[in-house]
Design a protein around this motif. Structure first.
Motif, mmCIF file in Angstrom:
data_model
loop_
_atom_site.group_PDB
_atom_site.id
_atom_site.type_symbol
_atom_site.label_atom_id
_atom_site.label_comp_id
_atom_site.label_asym_id
_atom_site.label_seq_id
_atom_site.Cartn_x
_atom_site.Cartn_y
_atom_site.Cartn_z
ATOM 1 N N LEU A 1 0.832 -1.213 0.000
ATOM 2 C CA LEU A 1 0.000 0.000 0.000
ATOM 3 C C LEU A 1 0.863 1.259 0.000
ATOM 4 N N ALA A 2 1.977 1.229 0.714
ATOM 5 C CA ALA A 2 2.884 2.385 0.729
ATOM 6 C C ALA A 2 3.482 2.611 -0.656
ATOM 7 N N ARG A 3 3.852 1.526 -1.338
ATOM 8 C CA ARG A 3 4.386 1.653 -2.703
ATOM 9 C C ARG A 3 3.334 2.252 -3.641
ATOM 10 N N GLU A 4 2.106 1.745 -3.542
ATOM 11 C CA GLU A 4 1.025 2.253 -4.399
ATOM 12 C C GLU A 4 0.763 3.733 -4.140
ATOM 13 N N ALA A 5 0.753 4.131 -2.874
ATOM 14 C CA ALA A 5 0.527 5.539 -2.532
ATOM 15 C C ALA A 5 1.665 6.414 -3.059
ATOM 16 N N ALA A 6 2.891 5.943 -2.967
ATOM 17 C CA ALA A 6 4.030 6.706 -3.468
ATOM 18 C C ALA A 6 3.947 6.890 -4.976
ATOM 19 N N ILE A 7 3.527 5.852 -5.681
ATOM 20 C CA ILE A 7 3.378 5.959 -7.134
ATOM 21 C C ILE A 7 2.281 6.965 -7.479
ATOM 22 N N LYS A 8 1.147 6.884 -6.798
ATOM 23 C CA LYS A 8 0.009 7.789 -7.077
ATOM 24 C C LYS A 8 0.348 9.240 -6.802
ATOM 25 N N THR A 9 1.180 9.479 -5.782
ATOM 26 C CA THR A 9 1.498 10.859 -5.410
ATOM 27 C C THR A 9 2.857 11.319 -5.943
ATOM 28 N N ALA A 10 3.500 10.465 -6.731
ATOM 29 C CA ALA A 10 4.806 10.777 -7.331
ATOM 30 C C ALA A 10 5.838 11.163 -6.276
ATOM 31 N N THR A 11 5.858 10.412 -5.196
ATOM 32 C CA THR A 11 6.841 10.642 -4.138
ATOM 33 C C THR A 11 7.694 9.395 -3.954
ATOM 34 N N ALA A 12 8.837 9.577 -3.360
ATOM 35 C CA ALA A 12 9.741 8.457 -3.101
ATOM 36 C C ALA A 12 9.397 7.823 -1.755
ATOM 37 N N ILE A 13 9.873 6.602 -1.566
ATOM 38 C CA ILE A 13 9.801 5.975 -0.253
ATOM 39 C C ILE A 13 11.231 5.702 0.202
ATOM 40 N N VAL A 14 11.403 5.612 1.501
ATOM 41 C CA VAL A 14 12.718 5.346 2.073
ATOM 42 C C VAL A 14 12.645 3.978 2.743
ATOM 43 N N VAL A 15 13.582 3.115 2.380
ATOM 44 C CA VAL A 15 13.628 1.754 2.921
ATOM 45 C C VAL A 15 15.052 1.420 3.329
ATOM 46 N N LYS A 16 15.193 0.344 4.065
ATOM 47 C CA LYS A 16 16.519 -0.130 4.437
ATOM 48 C C LYS A 16 16.781 -1.417 3.676
ATOM 49 N N LEU A 17 17.791 -1.384 2.803
ATOM 50 C CA LEU A 17 18.167 -2.541 1.996
ATOM 51 C C LEU A 17 19.603 -2.920 2.309
ATOM 52 N N ASP A 18 19.806 -4.160 2.681
ATOM 53 C CA ASP A 18 21.156 -4.648 2.988
ATOM 54 C C ASP A 18 21.873 -3.748 3.993
#
Length: 64
Positions: free
Chosen positions: A25-42
């Motif tokens: 849902l966070a990914r979908e909202a970011a796409i709809k609002t053209a905003t980035a998300i911040v995640v922790k990878l590796d």
């Protein structure tokens, strides 16, 4: 396996599924609002742009 362990495993599975749904849902909202998300990878904090999320979503759809 005891009934307590079974309940704990079931609860953990439900929590994991809920976290996956909320991340989607966070990914979908970011796409709809053209905003980035911040995640922790590796172990590293990374910002993923809406364009990259959209690209990833398209790849996921094509592999199903």
């Amino acid at each position: 396996m005891s009934s307590i362990e079974n309940r704990q495993t079931s609860f953990e599975q439900q929590v994991f599924a809920a976290l996956q749904r909320s991340a989607e849902l966070a990914r979908e909202a970011a796409i709809k609002t053209a905003t980035a998300i911040v995640v922790k990878l590796d172990g590293e904090v990374v910002e993923i742009s809406a364009a990259e999320l959209k690209k990833q979503a398209g790849q996921k759809t094509n592999t199903r």
